[in-house]
Write an enzyme that holds these catalytic residues in place. Structure first.
Site, PDB file in Angstrom:
ATOM      1  N   HIS A 167      29.028  56.440 -19.557  1.00 58.18           N
ATOM      2  CA  HIS A 167      28.573  57.705 -20.146  1.00 58.18           C
ATOM      3  C   HIS A 167      28.593  57.683 -21.671  1.00 58.18           C
ATOM      4  O   HIS A 167      27.942  58.503 -22.310  1.00 58.18           O
ATOM      5  CB  HIS A 167      29.398  58.886 -19.608  1.00 58.18           C
ATOM      6  CG  HIS A 167      30.775  59.014 -20.192  1.00 58.18           C
ATOM      7  ND1 HIS A 167      31.915  58.597 -19.537  1.00 58.18           N
ATOM      8  CD2 HIS A 167      31.207  59.539 -21.376  1.00 58.18           C
ATOM      9  CE1 HIS A 167      32.970  58.861 -20.285  1.00 58.18           C
ATOM     10  NE2 HIS A 167      32.572  59.429 -21.402  1.00 58.18           N
ATOM     11  N   ASP A 198      31.630  54.168 -13.785  1.00 61.78           N
ATOM     12  CA  ASP A 198      31.408  54.656 -15.145  1.00 61.78           C
ATOM     13  C   ASP A 198      31.821  53.598 -16.162  1.00 61.78           C
ATOM     14  O   ASP A 198      32.536  53.871 -17.132  1.00 61.78           O
ATOM     15  CB  ASP A 198      32.155  55.966 -15.413  1.00 61.78           C
ATOM     16  CG  ASP A 198      31.660  56.676 -16.682  1.00 61.78           C
ATOM     17  OD1 ASP A 198      30.716  56.162 -17.311  1.00 61.78           O
ATOM     18  OD2 ASP A 198      32.228  57.724 -17.035  1.00 61.78           O
ATOM     19  N   SER A 272      36.884  57.895 -24.813  1.00 67.98           N
ATOM     20  CA  SER A 272      36.245  57.300 -23.642  1.00 67.98           C
ATOM     21  C   SER A 272      35.847  55.851 -23.903  1.00 67.98           C
ATOM     22  O   SER A 272      35.220  55.536 -24.918  1.00 67.98           O
ATOM     23  CB  SER A 272      34.998  58.093 -23.251  1.00 67.98           C
ATOM     24  OG  SER A 272      35.351  59.371 -22.786  1.00 67.98           O
TER      25      SER A 272
END
Length: 352
Positions: A167, A198, A272
């Site tokens: 993402h 992910d 992230s």
């Protein structure tokens, strides 16, 4: 103490946490004790033995986590095959060292994160193929006219390969990585992706940093200390990476997702894709998300990371070789773990 014949080299070795012997010692040196058929270094010393099959022209030994190899300790010429070099560690240097031999044909033999307190004789056998000269890679430049910019974190898992969350890089027209030395490098499409986990692998030529090692064992347990490292809230907070310490809360994620850990190391937007490391500096996960307290009432500081085992399986499917290491022995400080992460963690900039 008598004067060392090479004062500058001696000082450099002290800064690396080592006191060098006056030169290489042959494997049969009578000064070395013998026990159960194995040679031992003198009391308090560490002996590096060349078992690669050819002479070594350079020997480097530095504390694990350093971003450079320091000086060549072979100040009196090459170290022959089956010969040893004796070092006397500085008591304040700690136990974990990276060792490197450079051979006559240009190959290297590496032994990283060695516990020299527990193992006083280290034998280096195998050597990697000689690396071809790395072509110069021009630095990229962020586009100040980009319509939409977001940032995240990634870390080096193999030469010129960076692992991050899918993402973080989805829908980007251009992806840049700011390496720890400040260079901006451009990712080369296409990225390799596992949408279910992910995760995404980026190819970023230009040597963005050394690869981090994944934990090979023992199995991660609840309550273990961990460190999250990355670039949260870029543009609001300072531009340097941030370290957050926490623990493994649970061995499953949202709705019992067994590919994720729940962690107490608080993460924010921008974390992230960053590494989650154990207290020996080995990767146990990839930071992926936090529970939004605005949507789930009375819940705070619930964070998740993709498990290291799941990330390793993805790298294998992608055909990448990566480093692993056992996490045994004494723990490092959070600051030392941060030093290890820092040399291999990059800020990612997504331009749309």
């Amino acid at each position: 103490m008598r004067n060392h014949p090479r004062p500058a080299l001696f000082l450099a070795a002290l800064l690396a946490g080592l006191t060098p012997a006056l030169g290489p010692l042959p494997a049969s040196a009578p000064a070395l004790a013998q026990e159960a058929g194995q040679l031992r270094p003198p009391e308090g010393a560490v002996r590096i033995v060349n078992r690669t099959g050819q002479p070594a022209t350079a020997l480097h030994a530095v504390r694990s986590g350093r971003t450079d190899w320091g000086s060549n300790l072979l100040n009196r010429g090459p170290l022959p095959n089956n010969a040893g070099f004796t070092l006397r560690p500085n008591a304040e240097a700690g136990c974990r060292f990276d060792i490197r031999l450079v051979l006559e044909d240009g190959r290297e033999s590496l032994a990283r994160d060695q516990d020299i307190c527990a193992n006083r004789q280290l034998e280096l056998h195998t050597a990697s193929a000689a690396a071809p000269p790395t072509p110069s890679v021009a630095q990229a430049r962020p586009n100040p006219q980009a319509r939409n910019v977001s940032t995240g974190t990634g870390f080096v898992v193999a030469p010129d390969r960076v692992l991050t969350n899918q993402h973080v890089v989805a829908g980007c027209d251009r992806i840049l990585a700011r390496a720890p030395d400040g260079r901006w490098l451009a990712a080369v499409p296409p990225a390799q992706v596992d949408a279910a986990l992910d995760l995404s692998i980026l190819r970023i030529p230009g040597n963005p940093g050394p690869a981090l090692s994944f934990r090979a064992g023992p199995a991660v347990r609840r309550g273990e200390g961990v460190v999250a490292y990355g670039f949260p809230l870029t543009g609001l907070l300072s531009a340097d990476p941030k370290l957050t310490r926490g623990e493994i809360n649970a061995l499953g994620g949202i709705r019992n997702d067994q590919n994720n850990f729940q962690i107490s190391a608080e993460v924010q937007p921008g974390n992230s894709g960053g590494p989650l490391l154990d207290m020996q500096g080995h990767v146990v996960g990839v930071v992926v998300a936090k529970l939004d307290s605005r949507r789930v009432q009375n819940v705070d500081n619930v964070n998740f990371a993709v498990k290291g085992e799941a990330a390793q399986a993805f790298l294998r499917r992608a055909g990448l070789s990566f480093q692993t290491a056992e996490s045994r022995g004494p723990e490092r400080s959070a600051a030392d773990v941060g030093d290890i992460a820092n040399r291999s963690t990059v800020l990612l900039r997504c331009e749309r």
